[in-house]
Scaffold this motif. Sequence first.
Motif, PDB file in Angstrom:
ATOM      1  N   ALA A 260      21.508   7.965  12.363  1.00 12.23           N
ATOM      2  CA  ALA A 260      20.378   8.483  11.594  1.00 12.23           C
ATOM      3  C   ALA A 260      19.354   7.377  11.395  1.00 12.23           C
ATOM      4  CB  ALA A 260      20.842   9.007  10.232  1.00 12.23           C
ATOM      5  N   GLY A 261      18.124   7.775  11.082  1.00 15.19           N
ATOM      6  CA  GLY A 261      17.120   6.809  10.660  1.00 15.19           C
ATOM      7  C   GLY A 261      17.361   6.425   9.217  1.00 15.19           C
ATOM      8  N   GLN A 262      17.166   5.129   8.893  1.00 12.94           N
ATOM      9  CA  GLN A 262      17.451   4.647   7.544  1.00 12.94           C
ATOM     10  C   GLN A 262      16.440   3.575   7.144  1.00 12.94           C
ATOM     11  OE1 GLN A 262      21.412   3.260   8.626  1.00 12.94           O
ATOM     12  NE2 GLN A 262      22.353   4.785   7.255  1.00 12.94           N
ATOM     13  N   PHE A 263      15.824   3.754   5.963  1.00 11.90           N
ATOM     14  CA  PHE A 263      14.968   2.718   5.382  1.00 11.90           C
ATOM     15  C   PHE A 263      15.145   2.744   3.871  1.00 11.90           C
ATOM     16  CE2 PHE A 263      12.344   4.144   9.104  1.00 11.90           C
ATOM     17  CZ  PHE A 263      12.548   3.014   9.884  1.00 11.90           C
ATOM     18  N   SER A 264      15.355   1.568   3.270  1.00  8.76           N
ATOM     19  CA  SER A 264      15.375   1.513   1.806  1.00  8.76           C
ATOM     20  C   SER A 264      13.973   1.279   1.259  1.00  8.76           C
ATOM     21  CB  SER A 264      16.319   0.418   1.316  1.00  8.76           C
ATOM     22  OG  SER A 264      15.830  -0.864   1.663  1.00  8.76           O
ATOM     23  N   GLU A 265      13.154   0.576   2.001  1.00  8.40           N
ATOM     24  CA  GLU A 265      11.752   0.404   1.650  1.00  8.40           C
ATOM     25  C   GLU A 265      10.931   0.284   2.924  1.00  8.40           C
ATOM     26  OE1 GLU A 265       9.965   0.328  -1.435  1.00  8.40           O
ATOM     27  OE2 GLU A 265      11.888   1.225  -2.005  1.00  8.40           O
TER      28      GLU A 265
ATOM     29  N   LEU B 194       0.801  -1.212   0.000  1.00 10.74           N
ATOM     30  CA  LEU B 194       0.000   0.000   0.000  1.00 10.74           C
ATOM     31  C   LEU B 194       0.837   1.266   0.000  1.00 10.74           C
ATOM     32  CD1 LEU B 194      -2.588  -1.114   2.705  1.00 10.74           C
ATOM     33  CD2 LEU B 194      -2.882  -1.190   0.233  1.00 10.74           C
ATOM     34  N   ALA B 195       2.092   1.161   0.402  1.00 10.89           N
ATOM     35  CA  ALA B 195       2.935   2.346   0.519  1.00 10.89           C
ATOM     36  C   ALA B 195       3.691   2.663  -0.764  1.00 10.89           C
ATOM     37  CB  ALA B 195       3.923   2.173   1.675  1.00 10.89           C
TER      38      ALA B 195
ATOM     39  N   TYR C 216      19.348  11.407  -0.137  1.00  9.70           N
ATOM     40  CA  TYR C 216      18.628  10.246   0.402  1.00  9.70           C
ATOM     41  C   TYR C 216      17.271  10.703   0.929  1.00  9.70           C
ATOM     42  CZ  TYR C 216      23.414   8.683  -0.058  1.00  9.70           C
ATOM     43  OH  TYR C 216      24.659   8.409  -0.562  1.00  9.70           O
ATOM     44  N   THR C 217      16.395  11.034  -0.007  1.00  7.28           N
ATOM     45  CA  THR C 217      15.130  11.694   0.292  1.00  7.28           C
ATOM     46  C   THR C 217      14.039  10.695   0.694  1.00  7.28           C
ATOM     47  OG1 THR C 217      14.654  11.611  -2.072  1.00  7.28           O
ATOM     48  CG2 THR C 217      15.650  13.636  -1.225  1.00  7.28           C
ATOM     49  N   PRO C 218      12.944  11.195   1.298  1.00 14.38           N
ATOM     50  CA  PRO C 218      11.904  10.280   1.815  1.00 14.38           C
ATOM     51  C   PRO C 218      11.305   9.363   0.757  1.00 14.38           C
ATOM     52  CG  PRO C 218      11.590  12.485   2.690  1.00 14.38           C
ATOM     53  CD  PRO C 218      12.678  12.597   1.674  1.00 14.38           C
ATOM     54  N   GLY C 219      11.170   9.855  -0.486  1.00 14.91           N
ATOM     55  CA  GLY C 219      10.561   9.036  -1.522  1.00 14.91           C
ATOM     56  C   GLY C 219      11.356   7.797  -1.876  1.00 14.91           C
ATOM     57  N   LYS C 220      12.640   7.761  -1.513  1.00 10.06           N
ATOM     58  CA  LYS C 220      13.454   6.578  -1.798  1.00 10.06           C
ATOM     59  C   LYS C 220      12.949   5.346  -1.053  1.00 10.06           C
ATOM     60  CE  LYS C 220      16.701   8.934  -4.094  1.00 10.06           C
ATOM     61  NZ  LYS C 220      16.987   8.760  -5.525  1.00 10.06           N
ATOM     62  N   ALA C 221      12.200   5.577   0.029  1.00  8.20           N
ATOM     63  CA  ALA C 221      11.714   4.450   0.829  1.00  8.20           C
ATOM     64  C   ALA C 221      10.405   3.865   0.303  1.00  8.20           C
ATOM     65  CB  ALA C 221      11.538   4.874   2.286  1.00  8.20           C
ATOM     66  N   VAL C 222       9.845   4.453  -0.768  1.00  6.44           N
ATOM     67  CA  VAL C 222       8.606   3.919  -1.346  1.00  6.44           C
ATOM     68  C   VAL C 222       8.714   3.807  -2.869  1.00  6.44           C
ATOM     69  CG1 VAL C 222       7.021   4.620   0.491  1.00  6.44           C
ATOM     70  CG2 VAL C 222       7.658   6.266  -1.292  1.00  6.44           C
TER      71      VAL C 222
ATOM     72  N   SER D  49      17.985   1.749  -3.141  1.00  4.95           N
ATOM     73  CA  SER D  49      17.972   3.175  -2.807  1.00  4.95           C
ATOM     74  C   SER D  49      17.382   3.324  -1.410  1.00  4.95           C
ATOM     75  CB  SER D  49      17.156   3.953  -3.836  1.00  4.95           C
ATOM     76  OG  SER D  49      15.793   3.560  -3.777  1.00  4.95           O
ATOM     77  N   TYR D  50      17.657   4.428  -0.733  1.00 10.01           N
ATOM     78  CA  TYR D  50      17.184   4.514   0.644  1.00 10.01           C
ATOM     79  C   TYR D  50      17.027   5.951   1.104  1.00 10.01           C
ATOM     80  CZ  TYR D  50      22.190   5.217   1.734  1.00 10.01           C
ATOM     81  OH  TYR D  50      23.486   5.689   1.785  1.00 10.01           O
ATOM     82  N   TRP D  51      16.176   6.102   2.128  1.00 12.24           N
ATOM     83  CA  TRP D  51      16.056   7.360   2.869  1.00 12.24           C
ATOM     84  C   TRP D  51      17.006   7.327   4.048  1.00 12.24           C
ATOM     85  CZ3 TRP D  51      13.904   7.527   8.009  1.00 12.24           C
ATOM     86  CH2 TRP D  51      13.888   8.811   8.579  1.00 12.24           C
ATOM     87  N   GLU D  52      17.668   8.456   4.252  1.00 10.30           N
ATOM     88  CA  GLU D  52      18.488   8.620   5.460  1.00 10.30           C
ATOM     89  C   GLU D  52      18.165   9.982   6.058  1.00 10.30           C
ATOM     90  OE1 GLU D  52      22.601   7.317   5.474  1.00 10.30           O
ATOM     91  OE2 GLU D  52      23.176   9.272   6.340  1.00 10.30           O
ATOM     92  N   SER D  53      17.857   9.987   7.342  1.00 14.81           N
ATOM     93  CA  SER D  53      17.472  11.227   8.007  1.00 14.81           C
ATOM     94  C   SER D  53      18.680  12.126   8.230  1.00 14.81           C
ATOM     95  CB  SER D  53      16.812  10.910   9.347  1.00 14.81           C
ATOM     96  OG  SER D  53      17.790  10.498  10.291  1.00 14.81           O
TER      97      SER D  53
END
Length: 712
Positions: A701-706, A576-577, A591-597, A603-607
């Motif tokens: 930092a916070g990190q999520f690739s998906e 859904l995301a 490493y922007t927020p959209g990289k996690a969706v 690719s990934y988001w890093e805060s």
Amino acid sequence: MPVLTVVALSAGLLTATTPTAHAAPGATLPFTSVEAESATTTGAKIGPDYTQGTLASEASGRQAVRLTSGQRVEFTVPRAANAVNLAYSVPDGQSGSLDVYVNGTKLARTLAVTSKYSYIDTSWIPGAKQHHFFDNTRLLLGQNVQAGDKVAFQATGTQVTVDVADFEQVAAAATQPAGSVSVTSKGADPGGNGDSTQAFRDAISAAQGGVVWIPPGDYKLTSALSGVQNVTLQGAGSWHTVVHTSRFIDQSSSSGGVHIKDFAVIGEVTERVDSNPDNFVNGALGPGSSVSGMWLQHLKVGLWLMGNNDNLVVENNRFLDTTADGLNLNGNARGVRVRNNFLRNQGDDALAMWSLYAPDSNSSFENNTISQPNLANGIAIYGGTDIAVKNNLISDTNALGSGIAISNQKFLDPFSPLAGTITVDGNTLVRTGAMNPNWNHPMGALRVDSYDSAVNATVNITNTTITDSPYSAFEFVSGGGQGYPVRNVTVDGATVRNTGTVVVQAEAQGAATFRNVTATSVGTAGVYNCPYPASSGTFTLTDGGGNSGWSSTWSDCSTWPQPGQGNPDPDPTRNLAKGRPATATGSQDVYTPGKAVDGDANSYWESTNNAFPQSWTVDLGSATAVRRLVLKLPPSAAWGARTQTVTVLGSTDGSAWSTVVGATGYRFDPATGNTATVTLPSGTNLRHLRLTVSANTGWPAGQFSEVEAYLS
């Protein structure tokens, strides 16, 4: 959409929400519709689906119920009734029947079903796919049923997909008016075996200035009537008097005074052939005429009107299963009123005005209910002067169309562009707008289109309700790609709910003023403002006050917003995301927020570094019963094992937040895929998902690739 084209309801009872203190939209109907997906069934529900060419996408509410042999769907009767009309589909090339049960007792009568009138191909129309999958079939039950009684339909051998049932109390057959001339007195055969064409002609000739009476029965006509003027053609009621012909009246002119009422004309049109006048009326009825109480089915077009039809009134009719338009005022219509009609399953524009050769003027479409036009618009105004579109209820448009289109698309010359004042008032649009494969982008629920020339008329759009549009609510576009401007538009008083992408989709130069437009549950952003061609100029949105809920603007004109609410996917395994709008309290470098969706685990988001806590948020588009999250980091072994402490929060409105899962350490290890699963409580219902990271043992930092969200 004109026939000669060269084009470059939630589940349950069919209802509408109306703006406060304004006339209710749609027709006053003699029946009540019940959606199959809200009924009890042993079959399988299909949809919702908005994908062109799928069966569910053409269904009312974008959902239906599929029955295999022995399976049934049982409706609770909503009102006193003695008849039912059923919208259904069977596989191409098949026919059969449904057994009918009333309160558990099987009737001797069955309901015939066939694919004969379905599966239409129009390969000459760019962007069209095979369509027109549904059909309608009707049955007098032979008894009265009351609200709360049960009526069931059971498949007997052929797979049948049931869409919606219309329950109706049909009045007894009317009796012959005094002084009228009966077609049977001239030799017409009410048994439907003999050819009654000449008998109808003789009765019309004998009844000049009076009434031709068509008694209860089935009548076969083998050729069209012409020279019809100064006469009333009257039946005993559209369930009692049935005329079988694909061409009822075909005449280029008439002195007028023609009144046609209270019978059914059911044709045998199984393909759309635009050179054939396979219409109930083709041409002119003449001034001061009327059409009322008719049941028109299995024709190419209901009424294709040319010539002098001044002050014609078309009201209280049903248009079902036409392969092209329901009604088209094809130029020179003056003072025509089309009101209180029901239209379902049109193969082109349900109602259209096309100002070819001479402008349509001072004419209106008012209080009509339109459902499931499966190729083009619910209502289309192509040019014309001082036109009104008022208090209509339009739902479930499919390919190549909007709920309402106000357009300068000419198709042919000579064409009269929009002029004077175009009034669009009090309309309700439900699940309208569609993807246009020719443009490779969507069409809004209500579209103003400077396709072949600038829109310079005054266009007033007032008191509008737009619900569950799969894409945008209001679109301003120059559909021919020439960049002509759209000017002089005012949108005043609109309620927009659950629009899939944006409230305003502006793709033309020009200007519009918006007042008192409120939006809730907007899919992506308030405004998409990217004129095409890019060098054509800007579109100016003037805030007239009273607007709320749609202040944001889509920032990337190189991409289209992804549909959210309004384009649900029935697949419970869907992430859904994925592709949804994402934001964060901070990001590091690229490493922007959209990289996690974005669907790419590499690719990934890093805060922002060294600034705990940090939050990442995604808008799922609608409140959803999310039950499982999968959090990922890039699978490469270069990413060492680590534990991130994450709090899961949820919100239905993006303002009020609650903790769904408290701060918990989740282990990410490349040896096991670098993923972590979060199980959410059974009562979780959220639209906005927020992950707050307060610690990370592998990086500050916070990190999520998906971040993936699932229903189960």
